[in-house]
Design a protein around this motif. Structure first.
Motif, PDB file in Angstrom:
ATOM      1  N   HIS A  29      68.112 -18.185 -15.566  1.00 60.85           N
ATOM      2  CA  HIS A  29      69.069 -17.156 -15.145  1.00 60.85           C
ATOM      3  C   HIS A  29      68.628 -15.781 -15.629  1.00 60.85           C
ATOM      4  N   LEU A  30      68.134 -15.710 -16.852  1.00 59.61           N
ATOM      5  CA  LEU A  30      67.678 -14.430 -17.391  1.00 59.61           C
ATOM      6  C   LEU A  30      66.484 -13.888 -16.611  1.00 59.61           C
ATOM      7  N   GLU A  31      65.650 -14.786 -16.094  1.00 60.30           N
ATOM      8  CA  GLU A  31      64.522 -14.359 -15.263  1.00 60.30           C
ATOM      9  C   GLU A  31      65.013 -13.783 -13.932  1.00 60.30           C
ATOM     10  N   ILE A  32      66.093 -14.345 -13.398  1.00 60.62           N
ATOM     11  CA  ILE A  32      66.623 -13.908 -12.104  1.00 60.62           C
ATOM     12  C   ILE A  32      67.284 -12.535 -12.215  1.00 60.62           C
ATOM     13  N   LEU A  33      67.945 -12.291 -13.350  1.00 61.37           N
ATOM     14  CA  LEU A  33      68.663 -11.029 -13.526  1.00 61.37           C
ATOM     15  C   LEU A  33      67.679  -9.887 -13.730  1.00 61.37           C
ATOM     16  N   LYS A  34      67.718  -8.907 -12.855  1.00 64.69           N
ATOM     17  CA  LYS A  34      66.763  -7.801 -12.893  1.00 64.69           C
ATOM     18  C   LYS A  34      67.230  -6.647 -13.786  1.00 64.69           C
ATOM     19  N   ARG A  35      68.525  -6.415 -13.829  1.00 58.61           N
ATOM     20  CA  ARG A  35      69.019  -5.284 -14.622  1.00 58.61           C
ATOM     21  C   ARG A  35      69.097  -5.678 -16.097  1.00 58.61           C
ATOM     22  N   PRO A  36      68.495  -4.907 -16.982  1.00 53.46           N
ATOM     23  CA  PRO A  36      68.481  -5.275 -18.410  1.00 53.46           C
ATOM     24  C   PRO A  36      69.863  -5.388 -19.020  1.00 53.46           C
ATOM     25  N   GLU A  37      70.820  -4.554 -18.557  1.00 52.94           N
ATOM     26  CA  GLU A  37      72.165  -4.634 -19.126  1.00 52.94           C
ATOM     27  C   GLU A  37      72.851  -5.940 -18.730  1.00 52.94           C
ATOM     28  N   TYR A  38      72.533  -6.469 -17.544  1.00 56.45           N
ATOM     29  CA  TYR A  38      73.076  -7.758 -17.150  1.00 56.45           C
ATOM     30  C   TYR A  38      72.486  -8.870 -18.020  1.00 56.45           C
ATOM     31  N   ARG A  39      71.203  -8.773 -18.316  1.00 56.61           N
ATOM     32  CA  ARG A  39      70.564  -9.792 -19.173  1.00 56.61           C
ATOM     33  C   ARG A  39      71.179  -9.767 -20.573  1.00 56.61           C
ATOM     34  N   GLU A  40      71.429  -8.565 -21.102  1.00 51.35           N
ATOM     35  CA  GLU A  40      72.023  -8.467 -22.432  1.00 51.35           C
ATOM     36  C   GLU A  40      73.442  -9.037 -22.428  1.00 51.35           C
ATOM     37  N   ALA A  41      74.203  -8.724 -21.382  1.00 53.05           N
ATOM     38  CA  ALA A  41      75.567  -9.253 -21.276  1.00 53.05           C
ATOM     39  C   ALA A  41      75.540 -10.773 -21.168  1.00 53.05           C
ATOM     40  N   TYR A  42      74.617 -11.297 -20.376  1.00 58.74           N
ATOM     41  CA  TYR A  42      74.494 -12.755 -20.199  1.00 58.74           C
ATOM     42  C   TYR A  42      74.217 -13.418 -21.545  1.00 58.74           C
ATOM     43  N   LYS A  43      73.270 -12.861 -22.312  1.00 61.02           N
ATOM     44  CA  LYS A  43      72.924 -13.455 -23.609  1.00 61.02           C
ATOM     45  C   LYS A  43      74.092 -13.371 -24.590  1.00 61.02           C
ATOM     46  N   LEU A  44      74.759 -12.217 -24.635  1.00 60.94           N
ATOM     47  CA  LEU A  44      75.874 -12.041 -25.559  1.00 60.94           C
ATOM     48  C   LEU A  44      77.031 -12.974 -25.217  1.00 60.94           C
ATOM     49  N   LEU A  45      77.390 -13.033 -23.937  1.00 57.45           N
ATOM     50  CA  LEU A  45      78.518 -13.871 -23.526  1.00 57.45           C
ATOM     51  C   LEU A  45      78.198 -15.352 -23.703  1.00 57.45           C
ATOM     52  N   SER A  46      76.976 -15.742 -23.425  1.00 58.44           N
ATOM     53  CA  SER A  46      76.583 -17.139 -23.626  1.00 58.44           C
ATOM     54  C   SER A  46      76.667 -17.509 -25.102  1.00 58.44           C
ATOM     55  N   ALA A  47      76.228 -16.594 -25.964  1.00 58.01           N
ATOM     56  CA  ALA A  47      76.290 -16.842 -27.408  1.00 58.01           C
ATOM     57  C   ALA A  47      77.746 -16.950 -27.877  1.00 58.01           C
ATOM     58  N   LEU A  48      78.612 -16.105 -27.334  1.00 60.60           N
ATOM     59  CA  LEU A  48      80.029 -16.170 -27.695  1.00 60.60           C
ATOM     60  C   LEU A  48      80.654 -17.486 -27.246  1.00 60.60           C
ATOM     61  N   ILE A  49      80.317 -17.946 -26.062  1.00 57.41           N
ATOM     62  CA  ILE A  49      80.827 -19.233 -25.575  1.00 57.41           C
ATOM     63  C   ILE A  49      80.418 -20.342 -26.535  1.00 57.41           C
ATOM     64  N   GLN A  50      79.172 -20.343 -26.943  1.00 55.62           N
ATOM     65  CA  GLN A  50      78.682 -21.389 -27.850  1.00 55.62           C
ATOM     66  C   GLN A  50      79.319 -21.275 -29.223  1.00 55.62           C
ATOM     67  N   HIS A  51      79.512 -20.048 -29.693  1.00 56.18           N
ATOM     68  CA  HIS A  51      80.120 -19.842 -31.015  1.00 56.18           C
ATOM     69  C   HIS A  51      81.584 -20.247 -31.027  1.00 56.18           C
ATOM     70  N   GLU A  52      82.311 -19.898 -29.972  1.00 57.47           N
ATOM     71  CA  GLU A  52      83.747 -20.162 -29.937  1.00 57.47           C
ATOM     72  C   GLU A  52      84.073 -21.606 -29.607  1.00 57.47           C
ATOM     73  N   ASN A  53      83.097 -22.344 -29.128  1.00 58.32           N
ATOM     74  CA  ASN A  53      83.355 -23.736 -28.750  1.00 58.32           C
ATOM     75  C   ASN A  53      82.586 -24.695 -29.634  1.00 58.32           C
TER      76      ASN A  53
END
Length: 237
Positions: free
Chosen positions: A213-237
């Motif tokens: 998914h990170l390879e597909i996302l071209k905009r760097p801010e989208y990649r950063e959001a994806y990584k941050l939100l994924s990390a939060l999902i894993q942390h909160e669950n």
């Protein structure tokens, strides 16, 4: 009861429509002109203006001291009302409100109230009952937290929809294809805790899918959001 709503924006228009549907005598006036000549015979004056303009607008309105003055902000404290307005309160409708999409059934909207004295609480509660049965007393601290929670639940969610639409913009897939999953996601949390409703590669710790998914996302801010939100999902669950 006669009500004057000061403001003509999203909240003002929705409140006006709701009062009209319930046969309440209500008038909506501009917050920019004529406040020094505002009608003096209303029972309640509702200030539905931006937080930045609220104090200035309040200070422009002078009415008999018997009137109840109410603002609709989730963040501004009741102390914004001066000593010349002894009867005052807050009526905070907790819903996303737009002039372009007037809510047809305001009875589903929860409102949170606060007032200085018990008599004003009673008057404000009676007024709120003309809008909805879902009325809660809430302190300033609780309303502030509710407002932040609403930003996450609504504003940030809407940003996610905008990002999703942008990701699909160079495909032949319409944004409408996402509407069923959006609707189902919202429907599930009526019966499940948000943690229990969570699905997707982050909760499964599917590193291969997330990397792709990170390879597909071209905009760097989208990649950063994806990584941050994924990390939060894993942390909160």
């Amino acid at each position: 009861m006669r009500i004057i709503i000061i403001g003509q924006g999203n909240v003002a228009c929705n409140l006006h429509a709701a009062f009209v549907r319930n046969n309440v005598s209500v008038e909506m006036v501009s917050s920019y002109t004529g406040l020094d000549t505002i009608a003096q015979n209303a029972d309640a004056y509702i200030y539905a203006v931006t937080d930045t303009a609220l104090e200035h607008v309040i200070n422009q309105v002078h009415t008999p001291q018997r009137a109840l003055h109410i603002h609709t902000s989730g963040t501004i404290p009741i102390t914004v009302f001066g000593s010349d307005k002894p009867h005052c309160g807050i009526l905070y409708p907790f819903q996303t409100l737009s002039k372009a999409h007037i809510i047809e059934d305001f009875t589903t909207v929860p409102v949170f109230i606060e007032a200085r004295g018990i008599d004003d609480v009673s008057a404000l509660y009676t007024l709120a009952l003309t809008l909805t049965p879902h009325i809660y007393e809430a302190s300033q601290a609780d309303r502030e937290k509710l407002h932040v929670a609403g930003v996450f639940a609504n504003n940030f969610s809407n940003l996610m929809y905008a990002i999703a639409k942008d990701i699909l913009s160079d495909t032949h897939i319409p944004f409408s294809a996402l509407l069923p999953i959006i609707d189902e996601t919202a429907a599930k949390i009526h019966s499940l805790a948000p943690k229990d409703a969570q699905t997707g590669p982050a909760i499964r710790n599917d590193q291969a899918v997330m990397a792709h998914h990170l390879e597909i996302l071209k905009r760097p801010e989208y990649r950063e959001a994806y990584k941050l939100l994924s990390a939060l999902i894993q942390h909160e669950n």
